[in-house]
Design a protein around this motif. Structure first.
Motif, mmCIF file in Angstrom:
data_model
loop_
_atom_site.group_PDB
_atom_site.id
_atom_site.type_symbol
_atom_site.label_atom_id
_atom_site.label_comp_id
_atom_site.label_asym_id
_atom_site.label_seq_id
_atom_site.Cartn_x
_atom_site.Cartn_y
_atom_site.Cartn_z
ATOM 1 N N ALA A 56 23.641 88.277 70.158
ATOM 2 C CA ALA A 56 22.516 89.036 70.693
ATOM 3 C C ALA A 56 22.172 88.475 72.072
ATOM 4 N N GLN A 57 22.115 89.366 73.078
ATOM 5 C CA GLN A 57 21.926 88.893 74.447
ATOM 6 C C GLN A 57 21.103 89.876 75.273
ATOM 7 N N VAL A 58 20.424 89.342 76.277
ATOM 8 C CA VAL A 58 19.825 90.139 77.345
ATOM 9 C C VAL A 58 20.175 89.452 78.663
ATOM 10 N N ASN A 59 20.057 90.198 79.751
ATOM 11 C CA ASN A 59 20.246 89.541 81.039
ATOM 12 C C ASN A 59 18.928 88.888 81.464
ATOM 13 N N HIS A 69 13.185 84.620 75.677
ATOM 14 C CA HIS A 69 12.545 84.304 74.401
ATOM 15 C C HIS A 69 13.554 84.567 73.271
ATOM 16 N N MET A 70 14.362 83.558 72.971
ATOM 17 C CA MET A 70 15.439 83.773 72.000
ATOM 18 C C MET A 70 14.909 84.069 70.601
ATOM 19 N N ARG A 96 16.472 98.467 72.304
ATOM 20 C CA ARG A 96 15.227 98.816 72.985
ATOM 21 C C ARG A 96 14.154 97.779 72.688
ATOM 22 N N ASP A 97 14.097 97.304 71.441
ATOM 23 C CA ASP A 97 13.145 96.251 71.102
ATOM 24 C C ASP A 97 13.460 94.962 71.868
ATOM 25 N N PHE A 98 14.742 94.647 72.031
ATOM 26 C CA PHE A 98 15.123 93.486 72.836
ATOM 27 C C PHE A 98 14.495 93.599 74.234
ATOM 28 N N LEU A 99 14.667 94.762 74.860
ATOM 29 C CA LEU A 99 14.183 94.937 76.237
ATOM 30 C C LEU A 99 12.668 95.008 76.313
ATOM 31 N N ASP A 100 12.051 95.695 75.353
ATOM 32 C CA ASP A 100 10.586 95.783 75.372
ATOM 33 C C ASP A 100 9.944 94.408 75.227
ATOM 34 N N SER A 101 10.577 93.534 74.460
ATOM 35 C CA SER A 101 10.029 92.187 74.269
ATOM 36 C C SER A 101 10.360 91.258 75.437
ATOM 37 N N HIS A 102 11.176 91.747 76.387
ATOM 38 C CA HIS A 102 11.511 90.977 77.592
ATOM 39 C C HIS A 102 11.283 91.847 78.834
ATOM 40 N N ALA A 103 10.198 92.592 78.820
ATOM 41 C CA ALA A 103 9.969 93.625 79.831
ATOM 42 C C ALA A 103 10.009 93.086 81.257
ATOM 43 N N SER A 133 40.996 94.332 53.171
ATOM 44 C CA SER A 133 39.918 93.878 54.041
ATOM 45 C C SER A 133 40.338 94.067 55.495
ATOM 46 N N TYR A 134 39.501 94.738 56.269
ATOM 47 C CA TYR A 134 39.805 95.034 57.667
ATOM 48 C C TYR A 134 38.730 94.417 58.558
ATOM 49 N N PRO A 135 39.124 93.643 59.579
ATOM 50 C CA PRO A 135 38.119 93.116 60.512
ATOM 51 C C PRO A 135 37.554 94.234 61.379
ATOM 52 N N VAL A 136 36.244 94.253 61.525
ATOM 53 C CA VAL A 136 35.573 95.281 62.327
ATOM 54 C C VAL A 136 34.650 94.583 63.332
ATOM 55 N N ARG A 137 34.628 95.129 64.523
ATOM 56 C CA ARG A 137 33.730 94.624 65.566
ATOM 57 C C ARG A 137 33.041 95.813 66.222
ATOM 58 N N ILE A 138 31.728 95.791 66.257
ATOM 59 C CA ILE A 138 30.943 96.844 66.898
ATOM 60 C C ILE A 138 30.149 96.210 68.036
ATOM 61 N N THR A 139 30.263 96.788 69.213
ATOM 62 C CA THR A 139 29.548 96.300 70.388
ATOM 63 C C THR A 139 28.722 97.435 70.970
ATOM 64 N N ALA A 140 27.473 97.161 71.274
ATOM 65 C CA ALA A 140 26.595 98.178 71.872
ATOM 66 C C ALA A 140 25.821 97.563 73.026
ATOM 67 N N THR A 141 25.596 98.346 74.065
ATOM 68 C CA THR A 141 24.831 97.892 75.231
ATOM 69 C C THR A 141 23.796 98.955 75.606
ATOM 70 N N LEU A 142 22.694 98.484 76.156
ATOM 71 C CA LEU A 142 21.646 99.373 76.659
ATOM 72 C C LEU A 142 21.215 98.878 78.028
ATOM 73 N N HIS A 143 21.372 99.731 79.035
ATOM 74 C CA HIS A 143 20.935 99.411 80.395
ATOM 75 C C HIS A 143 19.979 100.506 80.816
ATOM 76 N N GLU A 144 18.691 100.159 80.862
ATOM 77 C CA GLU A 144 17.643 101.145 81.086
ATOM 78 C C GLU A 144 17.759 102.214 80.001
#
Length: 317
Positions: A56-59, A69-70, A96-103, A133-144
């Motif tokens: 979990a990351q923000v810029n 605020h980790m 969106r909650d990540f960004l709202d909490s780091h406005a 069993s299959y390895p799965v990776r999901i990545t999502a990003t939100l910019h504005e």
């Protein structure tokens, strides 16, 4: 015991202080390898819970701020992922909650989720079945307001070398010529017995366990097609590894291998064609690796959809 004075409860917040060293913006700040359960929607509509590892990351766009605020990132994760079925909408709300909490600090957020998808697979010929069993990776990003998400998985299959198969057939032909005289009247039963003997089938082609790793960027409006993507990969390759295997299943697998001879280039082209035909996939990147039984090295092929500004052919191992 007397209570502490009120000012003693004001704990210092060092992260809120101005940066001590040279001010600089940071691309990503956050936490990695967070252990948390995620909820997956099964094919039959039931909800399954599975353990996951999350990044979990923000810029940090405010160059004067010392840190983010980790704890807020973690609390938002714990609020959304264990209680909601994993979907693009869930991840968008979470980011969106990540960004709202780091406005004042951030305008970009990112999450990376890794887990194992369990799928029950039928045997090729018998009435048995077993779990894969299959390895799965999901990545999502939100910019504005721009939201994007990717899905990655890997499937294992068997690859039989076309060159080796041709060379084996040549040796079998030579053995036939040596065992049966040119002017000999061939008897069907004798030839059948010869074909079923080790002397007759004196050579076999080499095959090996192989892997296909596929990463796709998905169009908006679709859910995560995890099982569908795995089925697409395995349907293109045909010779996927098995679970429960009786002799009739092993024989059916040998037939599939004989009918699907392929170099790594052939496997990559099969996958590329299948992925290009799926409207849900905006872009893709694939890597097939044949873990050679002849050589001490692997044979590898890489391909992308080739869209402008999309994935490159630089793929991590």
């Amino acid at each position: 015991m007397p209570s502490l004075p009120s000012n003693a409860r004001l704990m210092p917040d060092v992260a809120a202080a101005t940066a001590l060293d040279a001010a600089a913006r940071l691309d990503w700040v956050g936490m990695d390898e967070i252990a948390i359960p995620v909820r997956l929607l099964g094919e039959d509509g039931t909800i399954m819970q599975t353990p996951a590892r999350v990044t979990a990351q923000v810029n940090l766009k405010d160059a004067s701020a010392r840190g983010i605020h980790m704890s807020r990132l973690y609390l938002h994760l714990d609020k959304h992922l264990p209680g909601e079925a994993l979907s693009p909408c869930t991840l968008r709300r979470l980011l969106r909650d990540f960004l709202d909490s780091h406005a004042e600090l951030s305008d970009r957020a990112r999450i990376d989720i890794r887990f194992e998808q369990m799928i029950r697979r039928p045997a090729l010929a018998s009435d048995n079945s077993g779990w894969r069993s299959y390895p799965v990776r999901i990545t999502a990003t939100l910019h504005e307001s721009a939201f994007a998400f990717e899905l990655e998985t890997e499937a294992l299959y068997s690859s039989t070398c076309p060159c080796s198969a041709a060379l084996a057939r040549q040796l079998i032909q030579e053995q036939f010529a040596a065992d049966f005289a040119p002017d000999e009247a061939l008897q069907r039963d004798k030839v059948l017995a010869w074909l079923g003997s080790e002397q007759g089938i004196r050579a076999t082609p080499h095959s090996q366990r192989s892997s296909a790793r596929v990463r796709v960027r998905l169009a908006a409006g679709f859910e995560f097609p995890i099982v569908e993507l795995i089925d697409l990969i395995e349907g293109a390759l045909k010779t996927v590894v098995q679970t429960a295997v009786k002799r009739e299943d092993e024989q059916a697998f040998a037939l599939l291998n004989g009918q699907n001879l392929m170099f790594c280039e052939d496997a990559a082209r099969r996958l590329k064609l299948a992925l290009e035909g799926d409207e849900r996939i905006v872009d893709f990147q694939l890597r097939v690796a044949h873990l050679e039984s002849l050589h001490a090295h692997d044979a590898v092929a890489v391909a992308t959809k080739g869209v402008e500004g999309g994935y490159s052919t630089q793929v991590d191992r």
